[in-house]
Design an enzyme around this catalytic site. Structure first.
Site, short mmCIF file in Angstrom:
data_model
loop_
_atom_site.label_atom_id
_atom_site.label_comp_id
_atom_site.label_asym_id
_atom_site.label_seq_id
_atom_site.Cartn_x
_atom_site.Cartn_y
_atom_site.Cartn_z
N TYR A 254 -40.68 14.84 88.61
CA TYR A 254 -41.71 15.51 87.81
C TYR A 254 -42.60 16.34 88.73
O TYR A 254 -43.13 15.83 89.71
CB TYR A 254 -42.58 14.49 87.08
CG TYR A 254 -42.38 14.58 85.59
CD1 TYR A 254 -42.77 15.73 84.90
CD2 TYR A 254 -41.77 13.55 84.88
CE1 TYR A 254 -42.55 15.84 83.54
CE2 TYR A 254 -41.54 13.66 83.53
CZ TYR A 254 -41.93 14.81 82.85
OH TYR A 254 -41.71 14.93 81.51
N GLU B 19 -45.17 18.83 87.48
CA GLU B 19 -46.09 19.65 86.68
C GLU B 19 -47.13 20.30 87.58
O GLU B 19 -47.69 19.65 88.46
CB GLU B 19 -46.78 18.78 85.63
CG GLU B 19 -45.85 18.43 84.49
CD GLU B 19 -46.53 17.60 83.42
OE1 GLU B 19 -47.55 16.98 83.73
OE2 GLU B 19 -46.01 17.58 82.29
N ASP C 268 -37.53 43.24 79.06
CA ASP C 268 -36.74 41.99 79.08
C ASP C 268 -35.34 42.37 79.55
O ASP C 268 -34.52 42.86 78.77
CB ASP C 268 -36.73 41.39 77.67
CG ASP C 268 -35.84 40.15 77.58
OD1 ASP C 268 -35.22 39.78 78.60
OD2 ASP C 268 -35.77 39.57 76.48
N THR D 26 -33.28 36.28 82.35
CA THR D 26 -32.64 34.98 82.49
C THR D 26 -32.00 34.93 83.87
O THR D 26 -31.77 35.96 84.51
CB THR D 26 -31.54 34.76 81.43
OG1 THR D 26 -30.54 35.76 81.61
CG2 THR D 26 -32.09 34.82 80.02
N LYS E 135 -27.20 34.86 83.42
CA LYS E 135 -26.30 35.89 82.91
C LYS E 135 -25.75 36.68 84.11
O LYS E 135 -25.07 36.10 84.94
CB LYS E 135 -27.01 36.74 81.86
CG LYS E 135 -27.44 35.90 80.64
CD LYS E 135 -28.13 36.68 79.55
CE LYS E 135 -28.60 35.75 78.44
NZ LYS E 135 -29.38 36.46 77.40
N ARG F 190 -28.97 28.04 84.24
CA ARG F 190 -29.66 28.47 83.03
C ARG F 190 -31.16 28.41 83.30
O ARG F 190 -31.67 27.39 83.78
CB ARG F 190 -29.33 27.56 81.85
CG ARG F 190 -27.85 27.38 81.61
CD ARG F 190 -27.55 26.86 80.22
NE ARG F 190 -27.61 27.96 79.28
CZ ARG F 190 -26.64 28.85 79.11
NH1 ARG F 190 -25.51 28.76 79.78
NH2 ARG F 190 -26.77 29.82 78.24
C1 LIG Z 1 -30.28 35.91 76.51
C2 LIG Z 1 -31.55 36.63 76.21
C3 LIG Z 1 -32.76 35.93 76.06
C4 LIG Z 1 -32.89 34.45 75.89
O1 LIG Z 1 -32.30 33.62 76.73
P1 LIG Z 1 -31.98 32.09 76.40
O2 LIG Z 1 -31.81 31.55 77.75
O3 LIG Z 1 -30.77 32.08 75.56
O4 LIG Z 1 -33.16 31.51 75.68
C5 LIG Z 1 -33.92 36.68 75.90
N1 LIG Z 1 -33.88 38.01 75.87
C6 LIG Z 1 -32.74 38.70 75.97
C7 LIG Z 1 -32.78 40.20 75.92
C8 LIG Z 1 -31.53 38.04 76.13
O5 LIG Z 1 -30.40 38.75 76.20
#
Ligand SMILES: *Cc1c(COP(=O)(O)O)cnc(C)c1O
Length: 419
Positions: free
Chosen positions: A55, A57, A201, A228, A231, A237
């Site tokens: 933990y 925090e 994003d 993220t 990806k 993750r």
């Molecule tokens: C994949 C994605 C997210 C969210 O990611 P998670 O890990 O699935 O919650 C947010 N914004 C965009 C543009 C994405 O492609």
């Protein structure tokens, strides 16, 4: 170290069977879901390491629990590397995943009810960009811009008109399903005109920005980027928030204690390792190869007569309009491709008349296949298999033949972390 596989095999054969099955699935098929990747062996190991027991925090030097000597060290390393890779003044590496990361930004910089201008879901935006079914869509007052009919590109005059009408406090760009690059300077000009903060994003293509194969919105003066880590970045993750120093405090306290409790330190350790890779020359070459492969796959599909949303790609993904190309909805096309060992996802297209569980499109991308070492010539073969599968109709023999070829082809490409 006890051997976890033999323990699982004897104590929990059902879970063990699923693990073995998934390993075989990842090895024997071609992974073309654009948001997926094969992570590094060290990342898999760190995710399964003792950091998961801890933990932590708070932030390095300011934790609520003792015993933080090593967790502080890895979080500091991860933050430093994130800042360096993305040329950012501040980094928060704690978001548990992409959705939480975006929620933390909105809730940290805005008040509930504030207007946000973002991209419409069916035109390529993400659920967290204000889709009515998302909690964020209920908390904030989202307006959503669309792509233009015809070439399917973003029309910056339309974005500006909407900004002048809705006066957003935050102008958001970035996408989950849009095969083109963005003009960040144009977004920044529009935001400045209406006094909005700017957020990109880059969840899907964060790795390509890190590898300098695509533009970095921070270089155009954006306030915040989110990505993220699992990806195109090839990590565990998770999510990263990168911002200008003036927002550092608001972002950090929004992530913790605002939205989350204890960070996943196993994930933070894995993120640190991922970011070391992301700064390497090898990763820059990988990023360029992802883009070259997407162009090659698009060219192959176009040659076979497929219709692509926006007509092609500038990034790592493409969307086949499978209704227009093959008379199949996305669900049927995805199932046919699954049947030959090619994993994709059904996708709504702009203003899609079909519901999300069918969709008129199939979205495909090259990050995972590129990680496995597939190149542009392989993309031509994959394009041919996709076309064959989608034209096979009910011809089970033709599908079985294609499936066998795909399986044999995959054996030449080791899976990182498995082989
Ligand atoms: C994949 C994605 C997210 C969210 O990611 P998670 O890990 O699935 O919650 C947010 N914004 C965009 C543009 C994405 O492609």
């Amino acid at each position: 170290m006890p051997d976890y596989r033999s323990i699982l095999e004897s104590n929990d054969p059902e879970v063990y069977a699923a693990l073995v099955g998934e390993e075989a699935r990842q090895r024997d098929g071609i992974e073309l879901i654009p948001s997926e990747n094969y992570t590094y062996p060290e990342v898999l190991a760190l995710l399964g390491s003792v950091f998961t027991n801890k933990y932590s925090e708070g932030y390095p030097g300011k934790r609520y629990y003792g015993g933080q000597e090593y967790t502080d060290a890895i979080e500091e390393i991860a933050r430093e590397r994130a800042r360096a890779v993305f040329r950012a003044e501040h980094a928060n590496v704690q978001p548990l995943s992409g959705s939480a990361m975006n929620q933390a930004v909105y809730l940290g910089l805005l008040e509930p009810g504030d207007p946000i201008l973002a991209m419409e879901l069916s035109h390529g935006g993400h659920l967290t960009h204000g889709a009515p079914v998302s909690h964020m869509g209920r908390i904030f007052n989202f307006a959503r811009y669309k792509t233009q009919p015809g070439d399917g590109a973003i029309d910056y005059d339309h974005v500006r008109d909407m900004a002048l009408e809705h006066r957003p406090k935050l102008l958001l760009c970035g996408y989950s399903s849009y095969p083109r690059d963005l003009d960040y300077a144009a977004f920044k000009r529009i935001a400045d005109e209406v006094g909005a903060l700017t957020m990109a994003d880059i969840s899907h293509y964060g790795g390509l920005v890190a590898g300098n194969a695509m533009a970095n919105p921070l270089d155009a003066g954006f306030d915040v980027i989110t990505t993220t880590t699992h990806k195109s970045l090839r990590g565990p993750r998770g999510g990263l928030i990168l911002c200008r120093e003036e927002f550092a405090k608001a972002i950090d306290s929004s992530v913790f204690p605002g939205l989350q409790g204890g960070p996943h330190m196993n994930q933070v350790a894995a993120t640190a390792v991922t970011l070391q890779h992301a700064a390497s020359d090898a990763f820059a070459s990988y990023s360029r190869a992802v883009l070259a492969n997407a162009k090659a796959l698009a060219a192959s599909l176009l040659e076979h007569g497929a219709t692509l949303v926006t007509g092609g790609t500038d990034n790592h993904m493409l969307v086949i309009d499978v209704i227009a190309s093959y008379g199949l909805d996305g669900r049927a096309a995805q199932a046919l491709l699954d049947g030959v060992g090619i994993t994709t996802n059904k996708q709504v297209t702009p203003d899609d008349p079909l519901p999300p569980f069918r969709g008129s499109g199939v979205r495909i991308g090259t990050p995972a296949a590129t990680t496995r070492g597939m190149g542009t010539q392989d993309m031509a073969r994959i394009g041919a298999w996709i076309d064959r599968a989608l034209r096979a109709g009910g011809d089970a023999k033709a599908l079985a033949a294609a499936a066998q070829e795909v399986r044999a082809f995959c054996q030449a490409f080791p899976v990182p972390g498995l082989d």
